[in-house]
Structure formats: structure tokens, C-alpha cells
Write a protein that holds these residues in place. Structure first.
Motif, PDB file in Angstrom:
ATOM      1  N   VAL A 177      -4.597  80.571  98.842  1.00 53.52           N
ATOM      2  CA  VAL A 177      -5.788  81.206  98.254  1.00 53.52           C
ATOM      3  C   VAL A 177      -6.211  80.443  97.001  1.00 53.52           C
ATOM      4  CG1 VAL A 177      -6.628  83.263  97.047  1.00 53.52           C
ATOM      5  CG2 VAL A 177      -5.409  83.502  99.200  1.00 53.52           C
ATOM      6  N   LYS A 178      -5.257  80.080  96.138  1.00 53.99           N
ATOM      7  CA  LYS A 178      -5.580  79.338  94.913  1.00 53.99           C
ATOM      8  C   LYS A 178      -6.255  78.009  95.241  1.00 53.99           C
ATOM      9  CE  LYS A 178      -1.751  81.225  92.225  1.00 53.99           C
ATOM     10  NZ  LYS A 178      -0.421  80.935  91.680  1.00 53.99           N
ATOM     11  N   ALA A 179      -5.685  77.292  96.226  1.00 55.33           N
ATOM     12  CA  ALA A 179      -6.261  76.004  96.616  1.00 55.33           C
ATOM     13  C   ALA A 179      -7.650  76.176  97.223  1.00 55.33           C
ATOM     14  CB  ALA A 179      -5.330  75.294  97.601  1.00 55.33           C
ATOM     15  N   ALA A 180      -7.824  77.217  98.036  1.00 58.01           N
ATOM     16  CA  ALA A 180      -9.131  77.485  98.664  1.00 58.01           C
ATOM     17  C   ALA A 180     -10.162  77.855  97.613  1.00 58.01           C
ATOM     18  CB  ALA A 180      -8.997  78.596  99.701  1.00 58.01           C
ATOM     19  N   LEU A 181      -9.767  78.633  96.607  1.00 55.33           N
ATOM     20  CA  LEU A 181     -10.698  79.011  95.530  1.00 55.33           C
ATOM     21  C   LEU A 181     -11.178  77.787  94.767  1.00 55.33           C
ATOM     22  CD1 LEU A 181      -9.038  82.287  94.182  1.00 55.33           C
ATOM     23  CD2 LEU A 181     -11.262  82.082  95.343  1.00 55.33           C
ATOM     24  N   LYS A 182     -10.293  76.811  94.548  1.00 58.14           N
ATOM     25  CA  LYS A 182     -10.695  75.572  93.865  1.00 58.14           C
ATOM     26  C   LYS A 182     -11.745  74.840  94.700  1.00 58.14           C
ATOM     27  CE  LYS A 182      -6.390  74.881  91.357  1.00 58.14           C
ATOM     28  NZ  LYS A 182      -5.140  74.124  91.275  1.00 58.14           N
ATOM     29  N   LEU A 183     -11.529  74.781  96.024  1.00 57.20           N
ATOM     30  CA  LEU A 183     -12.486  74.117  96.913  1.00 57.20           C
ATOM     31  C   LEU A 183     -13.821  74.857  96.912  1.00 57.20           C
ATOM     32  CD1 LEU A 183     -10.144  73.317  99.923  1.00 57.20           C
ATOM     33  CD2 LEU A 183     -11.261  71.633  98.447  1.00 57.20           C
TER      34      LEU A 183
END
Length: 194
Positions: free
Chosen positions: A183-189
Motif C-alpha cells: 500500500v505504501k509503495a502504491a501510494l507513492k506511485l
């Protein structure tokens, strides 16, 4: 029966294409991912399934024969119509669906509008012997499938659409595991694309 179409894309929407075949435009309902991947004006080949009803003829199209076969398996289940089957394929890829059925994980299926826990369990039960996990699917464990579902659910609860959430999660490196990390990585994207 129309089993395939080859032609030029004249128009596309989120879930459908108009395919020009020798001057005749066929409306083909497709998974959202297929519609996003196709460029208007490009050539396309689709495996198709024609649904005949009293009031309409509907043509469903897929990039590969495997997805068509899974679609056809889904519509054999009582209570699952072609649009619901298409909705399932919008949420889960064939590999994810095979793995979810093999591990009896209904979380992906319950994300489809109109499919509750009982229907999801019915789908798993009916497909258990028909839809086996392929050798390439074993890299995705039941826990990973569940984590991916949890990550998607978290992104939707934060206000993103399922489509945007799914697209972002596809771009997250496979080495990043666990729902919260994904989720953290997806939010950055998603923040970069905003």
C-alpha cells in the motif's frame, strides 16, 4: 457462433471496443485491462464468446484463449451471468483466480458487485476441480493473494478507484511483500501520477 474477431479499433470505452471488420463495426465487451491496453486505430485479434438473449446479442472478447476459457467456465455456474463473469475477470487475473480457487480464498471474488460470500464460496466449490493452479501460479501463495486483496481494499478505502488501485499495485515491485508495504509503495506511485 462468432469465435474470434480480427480488425481495427475504431472506438473504445472503459469496458467495450468497437472493432471494424471489413466495414462492419462489432461492439465487444472486454475486461477493463484489455480496453486500457488497446490504442484506437490499432489492429487487434480477440477470442470471443457470443451471448444470445431474447432482447440482445452480446459479444465478449479476450486477448488470450485462457481468459476466454475461464470466462466460459464462470458462466456455467448458476447465478453467474456473462457481465458478472467479466466483473470477476476485471478484479482477478486468470492466475490469481486459479490460485484463489486452489487455496479457497474468496476475498477477490467478494469485491465484485453482486457477489456475496455465499456466491463466492459456490464459485470456489464449482471451479475447484475444473480450474487447477498452473505450475507458473505456484509463485503466488495464498497469503500473497490475500495480502494483495487487503492492499487493494485499503487503497479503495482511501478513496482511490479499484481500477487505479489495481494499476498501482501492478507497478509495485514483486519483492515488496505484505499488504502495508505494498500500500505504501502504491501510494507513492499514485502521488506521482496525480
Amino acid at each position: 457462433m462468432i469465435s474470434s474477431l480480427a480488425g481495427t479499433i475504431k472506438h473504445k470505452d472503459l469496458n467495450s471496443l468497437i472493432v471494424d471488420v471489413n466495414g462492419i463495426g462489432y461492439k465487444v465487451l472486454v475486461p477493463t485491462e484489455a480496453a486500457l491496453d488497446i490504442v484506437t486505430g490499432s489492429s487487434v485479434f480477440l477470442w470471443t464468446h457470443l451471448v444470445v438473449r431474447e432482447t440482445a446479442l452480446e459479444l465478449f472478447g479476450f486477448h488470450d484463449k485462457e481468459t476466454l476459457e475461464i470466462f466460459e467456465l464462470l458462466i456455467t455456474i448458476s447465478g453467474i451471468g456473462p457481465r458478472t463473469a467479466l466483473g470477476i475477470l476485471n478484479v482477478a487475473s486468470p492466475a490469481t483466480l486459479r490460485q484463489a480457487v486452489a487455496s479457497e480464498d474468496t476475498s477477490y471474488l467478494t469485491r465484485v458487485s453482486g457477489i456475496g460470500k455465499k456466491n463466492a464460496e459456490k464459485i470456489v466449490l464449482e471451479l475447484k476441480n475444473k480450474l487447477k493452479a498452473a505450475p507458473g501460479d505456484t509463485s503466488t501463495s495464498s497469503a500473497e493473494v490475500r495480502a494483495e486483496g487487503d492492499a487493494l481494499e485499503a487503497l479503495v478505502s482511501l478513496g482511490y478507484t479499484e481500477r487505479d488501485g489495481r494499476e498501482a499495485l501492478k507497478k509495485v515491485a514483486k519483492e515488496i511483500t505484505g499488504a502495508s508495504e505494498r500500500v505504501k509503495a502504491a501510494l507513492k506511485l499514485l502521488a506521482r501520477n496525480a
